[in-house]
Enzyme design. Structure first.
Site, PDB file in Angstrom:
ATOM      1  N   PRO A  11       0.749  -1.203   0.060  1.00  0.00           N
ATOM      2  CA  PRO A  11       0.010  -0.060  -0.084  1.00  0.00           C
ATOM      3  C   PRO A  11       1.005   1.430  -0.076  1.00  0.00           C
ATOM      4  O   PRO A  11       1.821   1.418   0.647  1.00  0.00           O
ATOM      5  CB  PRO A  11      -0.788  -0.249   1.341  1.00  0.00           C
ATOM      6  CG  PRO A  11      -0.110  -1.056   2.001  1.00  0.00           C
ATOM      7  CD  PRO A  11       0.517  -2.168   1.072  1.00  0.00           C
ATOM      8  N   ASN A  12       0.341   2.187  -0.773  1.00  0.00           N
ATOM      9  CA  ASN A  12       0.785   3.530  -0.816  1.00  0.00           C
ATOM     10  C   ASN A  12       2.198   3.827  -1.771  1.00  0.00           C
ATOM     11  O   ASN A  12       2.639   4.726  -1.937  1.00  0.00           O
ATOM     12  CB  ASN A  12       1.036   4.025   0.526  1.00  0.00           C
ATOM     13  CG  ASN A  12      -0.145   4.393   1.147  1.00  0.00           C
ATOM     14  OD1 ASN A  12      -1.319   4.881   0.862  1.00  0.00           O
ATOM     15  ND2 ASN A  12      -0.360   3.920   2.491  1.00  0.00           N
ATOM     16  N   ARG A  19       4.879  11.128  -2.802  1.00  0.00           N
ATOM     17  CA  ARG A  19       4.583  10.976  -1.149  1.00  0.00           C
ATOM     18  C   ARG A  19       5.723  11.044  -0.351  1.00  0.00           C
ATOM     19  O   ARG A  19       6.782  10.224  -0.683  1.00  0.00           O
ATOM     20  CB  ARG A  19       4.089   9.389  -1.019  1.00  0.00           C
ATOM     21  CG  ARG A  19       4.051   9.008   0.358  1.00  0.00           C
ATOM     22  CD  ARG A  19       3.969   7.403   0.445  1.00  0.00           C
ATOM     23  NE  ARG A  19       3.883   6.957   1.661  1.00  0.00           N
ATOM     24  CZ  ARG A  19       4.106   5.643   1.991  1.00  0.00           C
ATOM     25  NH1 ARG A  19       4.881   4.806   1.055  1.00  0.00           N
ATOM     26  NH2 ARG A  19       3.860   5.216   3.223  1.00  0.00           N
ATOM     27  N   TYR A  24      10.919   8.588   0.845  1.00  0.00           N
ATOM     28  CA  TYR A  24      10.923   7.755  -0.031  1.00  0.00           C
ATOM     29  C   TYR A  24      11.485   8.120  -1.446  1.00  0.00           C
ATOM     30  O   TYR A  24      11.617   7.124  -2.155  1.00  0.00           O
ATOM     31  CB  TYR A  24       9.391   7.432  -0.259  1.00  0.00           C
ATOM     32  CG  TYR A  24       8.667   6.861   1.133  1.00  0.00           C
ATOM     33  CD1 TYR A  24       9.096   5.750   1.623  1.00  0.00           C
ATOM     34  CD2 TYR A  24       8.002   7.525   1.883  1.00  0.00           C
ATOM     35  CE1 TYR A  24       8.439   5.270   2.457  1.00  0.00           C
ATOM     36  CE2 TYR A  24       7.095   7.093   2.988  1.00  0.00           C
ATOM     37  CZ  TYR A  24       7.599   5.860   3.382  1.00  0.00           C
ATOM     38  OH  TYR A  24       7.062   5.315   4.592  1.00  0.00           O
ATOM     39  N   ASN A  75       8.163  -5.266  -0.916  1.00  0.00           N
ATOM     40  CA  ASN A  75       8.121  -4.307  -0.084  1.00  0.00           C
ATOM     41  C   ASN A  75       6.575  -4.133   0.373  1.00  0.00           C
ATOM     42  O   ASN A  75       5.762  -3.610  -0.452  1.00  0.00           O
ATOM     43  CB  ASN A  75       8.713  -2.956  -0.668  1.00  0.00           C
ATOM     44  CG  ASN A  75       8.337  -1.785   0.371  1.00  0.00           C
ATOM     45  OD1 ASN A  75       7.845  -1.992   1.476  1.00  0.00           O
ATOM     46  ND2 ASN A  75       9.175  -0.687   0.145  1.00  0.00           N
ATOM     47  N   ALA A  78       3.202  -0.802   4.842  1.00  0.00           N
ATOM     48  CA  ALA A  78       2.774  -0.690   6.052  1.00  0.00           C
ATOM     49  C   ALA A  78       2.256  -2.328   6.670  1.00  0.00           C
ATOM     50  O   ALA A  78       2.138  -2.643   7.649  1.00  0.00           O
ATOM     51  CB  ALA A  78       1.397   0.196   6.416  1.00  0.00           C
ATOM     52  N   GLU A  99      13.201  -9.150   1.331  1.00  0.00           N
ATOM     53  CA  GLU A  99      12.364  -8.023   1.852  1.00  0.00           C
ATOM     54  C   GLU A  99      12.981  -6.695   1.563  1.00  0.00           C
ATOM     55  O   GLU A  99      14.337  -6.432   1.766  1.00  0.00           O
ATOM     56  CB  GLU A  99      12.034  -7.974   3.313  1.00  0.00           C
ATOM     57  CG  GLU A  99      11.247  -7.033   3.859  1.00  0.00           C
ATOM     58  CD  GLU A  99      10.887  -7.364   5.417  1.00  0.00           C
ATOM     59  OE1 GLU A  99      11.525  -8.484   5.886  1.00  0.00           O
ATOM     60  OE2 GLU A  99      10.311  -6.569   6.059  1.00  0.00           O
ATOM     61  N   HIS A 101      12.831  -2.252   2.112  1.00  0.00           N
ATOM     62  CA  HIS A 101      12.041  -1.212   2.812  1.00  0.00           C
ATOM     63  C   HIS A 101      13.024   0.176   2.015  1.00  0.00           C
ATOM     64  O   HIS A 101      14.232   0.009   2.343  1.00  0.00           O
ATOM     65  CB  HIS A 101      12.148  -1.242   4.177  1.00  0.00           C
ATOM     66  CG  HIS A 101      11.465  -2.013   4.926  1.00  0.00           C
ATOM     67  ND1 HIS A 101      10.046  -2.434   4.929  1.00  0.00           N
ATOM     68  CD2 HIS A 101      11.963  -3.437   5.289  1.00  0.00           C
ATOM     69  CE1 HIS A 101       9.821  -3.348   5.503  1.00  0.00           C
ATOM     70  NE2 HIS A 101      10.876  -4.111   5.771  1.00  0.00           N
ATOM     71  N   ARG A 108      13.175   5.061  12.425  1.00  0.00           N
ATOM     72  CA  ARG A 108      11.858   5.660  12.320  1.00  0.00           C
ATOM     73  C   ARG A 108      10.990   5.374  13.608  1.00  0.00           C
ATOM     74  O   ARG A 108      11.525   4.776  14.676  1.00  0.00           O
ATOM     75  CB  ARG A 108      10.972   5.515  10.891  1.00  0.00           C
ATOM     76  CG  ARG A 108      11.863   5.852   9.829  1.00  0.00           C
ATOM     77  CD  ARG A 108      11.031   5.605   8.514  1.00  0.00           C
ATOM     78  NE  ARG A 108       9.989   6.382   8.395  1.00  0.00           N
ATOM     79  CZ  ARG A 108       8.979   6.097   7.509  1.00  0.00           C
ATOM     80  NH1 ARG A 108       9.098   5.430   6.468  1.00  0.00           N
ATOM     81  NH2 ARG A 108       8.032   6.867   7.521  1.00  0.00           N
TER      82      ARG A 108
HETATM   83  C1  DHK Z   1       7.182   1.934   3.325  1.00  0.00           C
HETATM   84  C2  DHK Z   1       5.875   1.987   3.756  1.00  0.00           C
HETATM   85  O1  DHK Z   1       4.736   2.550   3.103  1.00  0.00           O
HETATM   86  C3  DHK Z   1       5.861   2.275   5.351  1.00  0.00           C
HETATM   87  O2  DHK Z   1       4.479   1.935   5.737  1.00  0.00           O
HETATM   88  C4  DHK Z   1       6.839   1.249   5.977  1.00  0.00           C
HETATM   89  C5  DHK Z   1       8.207   1.211   3.927  1.00  0.00           C
HETATM   90  C6  DHK Z   1       8.220   1.539   5.429  1.00  0.00           C
HETATM   91  C7  DHK Z   1       9.528   1.560   3.194  1.00  0.00           C
HETATM   92  O3  DHK Z   1      10.488   2.109   3.762  1.00  0.00           O
HETATM   93  O4  DHK Z   1       9.644   1.245   1.901  1.00  0.00           O
HETATM   94  O5  DHK Z   1       7.080   1.429   7.475  1.00  0.00           O
END
Ligand code: DHK
Length: 146
Positions: A11-12, A19, A24, A75, A78, A99, A101, A108
């Site tokens: 998600p996101n 964002r 990111y 990835n 959340a 995995e 991130h 964080r």
């Molecule tokens: C991406 C997200 O959307 C967060 O919810 C994670 C992760 C971290 C990232 O660092 O890619 O906590």
């Protein structure tokens, strides 16, 4: 046929580039997927890149990968911190799991420090920005090499 790597984003991550770019980065998900496909081809791998904001859809794609992919780079966004369902799906998958991130989750909020997926992943990359996906692909190539 080249071994297939499923690159899954949760998600996101469809909002990459828009964002919180201070966390990111400025690259879009399309940029990342294009770079992954190019690197994978040079490493003798194929890629299938997917993103979903829905936990069940991610679970279904992981289940489907049992028959199609030699590795999953994920990835979970959340869902890393909440999803037993994604962990269970990965535990039912026999291939390699890496995995990623983008941010350094350990730097964080405390709720980001634990990932269910890390119990299953052979390796975890955090805090290398979007380059983490490319590093994961290189690792997949060396682990999958005959
Ligand atoms: C991406 C997200 O959307 C967060 O919810 C994670 C992760 C971290 C990232 O660092 O890619 O906590």
């Amino acid at each position: 046929m080249a071994p297939q790597v499923l690159i899954l984003n949760g998600p996101n991550l469809n909002l990459l580039g828009q964002r919180q770019p201070e966390i990111y980065g400025a690259e879009t998900l399309a940029d990342v997927e294009t770079a992954c496909a190019a690197l994978a081809a040079s490493l003798g791998l194929g890629t299938d890149c997917r993103q979903s904001n829905h936990e069940g859809e991610l679970v279904t794609w992981i289940q489907d990968a049992r028959a199609t992919a030699a590795a999953i780079i994920i990835n979970p966004g959340a869902y890393s911190h909440t999803s037993v369902a994604i962990l269970d799906a990965l535990n039912a998958y026999d291939g390699l799991v890496l995995e990623v991130h983008i941010s350094n989750i350990h730097q964080r909020e405390a709720f980001r420090h634990h990932s269910y997926v890390s119990r299953r992943a052979e390796g975890v990359i955090a805090g290398f920005g979007t380059e983490g996906y490319l590093l994961a692909l290189r690792r997949a190539a060396s682990l999958l090499a005959p």
